[in-house]
Design a protein around this motif. Sequence first.
Motif, PDB file in Angstrom:
ATOM      1  N   TRP A 107       7.607   7.544   5.348  1.00  0.00           N
ATOM      2  CA  TRP A 107       7.493   7.229   6.784  1.00  0.00           C
ATOM      3  C   TRP A 107       8.499   6.143   7.127  1.00  0.00           C
ATOM      4  CZ3 TRP A 107       4.907  10.723   9.258  1.00  0.00           C
ATOM      5  CH2 TRP A 107       3.789  11.322   8.695  1.00  0.00           C
ATOM      6  N   GLU A 108       9.243   6.363   8.210  1.00  0.00           N
ATOM      7  CA  GLU A 108      10.214   5.340   8.637  1.00  0.00           C
ATOM      8  C   GLU A 108       9.700   4.526   9.812  1.00  0.00           C
ATOM      9  OE1 GLU A 108      13.903   7.390   9.219  1.00  0.00           O
ATOM     10  OE2 GLU A 108      14.132   7.747   7.077  1.00  0.00           O
ATOM     11  N   VAL A 109       8.668   5.060  10.464  1.00  0.00           N
ATOM     12  CA  VAL A 109       8.026   4.351  11.572  1.00  0.00           C
ATOM     13  C   VAL A 109       6.519   4.519  11.405  1.00  0.00           C
ATOM     14  CG1 VAL A 109       7.746   4.291  14.087  1.00  0.00           C
ATOM     15  CG2 VAL A 109       9.966   4.864  13.112  1.00  0.00           C
ATOM     16  N   ASP A 132       4.677  -4.131   1.467  1.00  0.00           N
ATOM     17  CA  ASP A 132       5.984  -4.429   2.060  1.00  0.00           C
ATOM     18  C   ASP A 132       6.436  -3.296   2.984  1.00  0.00           C
ATOM     19  OD1 ASP A 132       6.290  -6.891   0.862  1.00  0.00           O
ATOM     20  OD2 ASP A 132       7.370  -6.119  -0.870  1.00  0.00           O
ATOM     21  N   HIS A 133       6.219  -2.052   2.522  1.00  0.00           N
ATOM     22  CA  HIS A 133       6.682  -0.917   3.333  1.00  0.00           C
ATOM     23  C   HIS A 133       5.899  -0.831   4.646  1.00  0.00           C
ATOM     24  CE1 HIS A 133       8.707   2.800   4.166  1.00  0.00           C
ATOM     25  NE2 HIS A 133       7.552   3.406   4.367  1.00  0.00           N
ATOM     26  N   ALA A 134       4.604  -1.064   4.577  1.00  0.00           N
ATOM     27  CA  ALA A 134       3.777  -0.969   5.795  1.00  0.00           C
ATOM     28  C   ALA A 134       4.308  -1.905   6.877  1.00  0.00           C
ATOM     29  CB  ALA A 134       2.324  -1.309   5.451  1.00  0.00           C
ATOM     30  N   PHE A 135       4.573  -3.140   6.514  1.00  0.00           N
ATOM     31  CA  PHE A 135       5.036  -4.074   7.551  1.00  0.00           C
ATOM     32  C   PHE A 135       6.486  -3.788   7.931  1.00  0.00           C
ATOM     33  CE2 PHE A 135       1.426  -6.615   5.781  1.00  0.00           C
ATOM     34  CZ  PHE A 135       0.622  -6.447   6.906  1.00  0.00           C
ATOM     35  N   MET A 148      -3.651  -4.746   9.013  1.00  0.00           N
ATOM     36  CA  MET A 148      -3.920  -3.910   7.831  1.00  0.00           C
ATOM     37  C   MET A 148      -5.127  -4.475   7.073  1.00  0.00           C
ATOM     38  SD  MET A 148      -1.196  -2.379   5.173  1.00  0.00           S
ATOM     39  CE  MET A 148      -0.571  -3.844   4.394  1.00  0.00           C
ATOM     40  N   ALA A 149      -5.983  -3.563   6.628  1.00  0.00           N
ATOM     41  CA  ALA A 149      -7.125  -3.934   5.784  1.00  0.00           C
ATOM     42  C   ALA A 149      -7.058  -3.062   4.539  1.00  0.00           C
ATOM     43  CB  ALA A 149      -8.440  -3.704   6.531  1.00  0.00           C
ATOM     44  N   LEU A 150      -6.905  -3.704   3.391  1.00  0.00           N
ATOM     45  CA  LEU A 150      -6.731  -2.960   2.135  1.00  0.00           C
ATOM     46  C   LEU A 150      -7.774  -3.341   1.098  1.00  0.00           C
ATOM     47  CD1 LEU A 150      -2.921  -3.138   1.216  1.00  0.00           C
ATOM     48  CD2 LEU A 150      -4.118  -1.397   2.566  1.00  0.00           C
ATOM     49  N   ILE A 151      -8.329  -2.343   0.444  1.00  0.00           N
ATOM     50  CA  ILE A 151      -9.033  -2.578  -0.796  1.00  0.00           C
ATOM     51  C   ILE A 151      -7.943  -2.920  -1.818  1.00  0.00           C
ATOM     52  CG2 ILE A 151     -10.584  -1.594  -2.527  1.00  0.00           C
ATOM     53  CD1 ILE A 151     -11.735  -1.628   0.353  1.00  0.00           C
TER      54      ILE A 151
END
Length: 165
Positions: free
Chosen positions: A65-67, A87-90, A97-100
């Motif tokens: 995903w680029e966007v 890093d990629h998500a931001f 973002m909520a991550l386990i």
Amino acid sequence: MRHPTDFYPTPHSIIASLLHNLNWENINAWEPCAGDGRFANAIQQCYNVNVLSHDINNGYDFFEWEVARRPDIITNPPFKCIRQFIDHAFHIGVRRMALICPERLWACQKGYEQKQRHNPSRFINLTWREDYLNKGGSPDRALAISIWDRPHSVHTSYEVWDRPG
Ligand SMILES: C[S@@+](CC[C@H](N)C(=O)[O-])C[C@H]1O[C@@H](n2cnc3c(N)ncnc32)[C@H](O)[C@@H]1O
């Protein structure tokens, strides 16, 4: 042997706890590593919102995903690439973002360095463990939760949650 794409569905008690304590308004959620869909279904039911779901097993590699498709990610990502995931998500424009995550995500040199880039708003330890790897016996690994209310917060609030009743 470890599953090749880290398909380890999140225990329902942890999903319930996260959704109960998240406190986000106007959720516009993306579950990009949805697995069997249990997290997306729970978000949908809990907040009465539509959730966009993808998974590499359906042909959608998160790293392609680029966007960002939606501004809010809620998921349990593959731990073998969780740092690249953050890093990629931001990088592609995710706002919250909520991550386990593993309980020692930040407790190492790479964690320290990543925390300088993307300091979470909240980090949560849990009082209970689940056998999410299906190894049998007493689970030897604890899961934790990292929540970003924005891509970088000045301070991280530390919390401990008890098992939902
Ligand atoms: C730990 S499981 C969690 C599944 C689900 N999010 C849940 O909470 O139950 C991680 C999931 O990430 C998926 N996955 C692994 N690598 C991926 C990638 N590069 N892009 C998208 N999904 C991926 C796996 O197929 C698996 O379903």
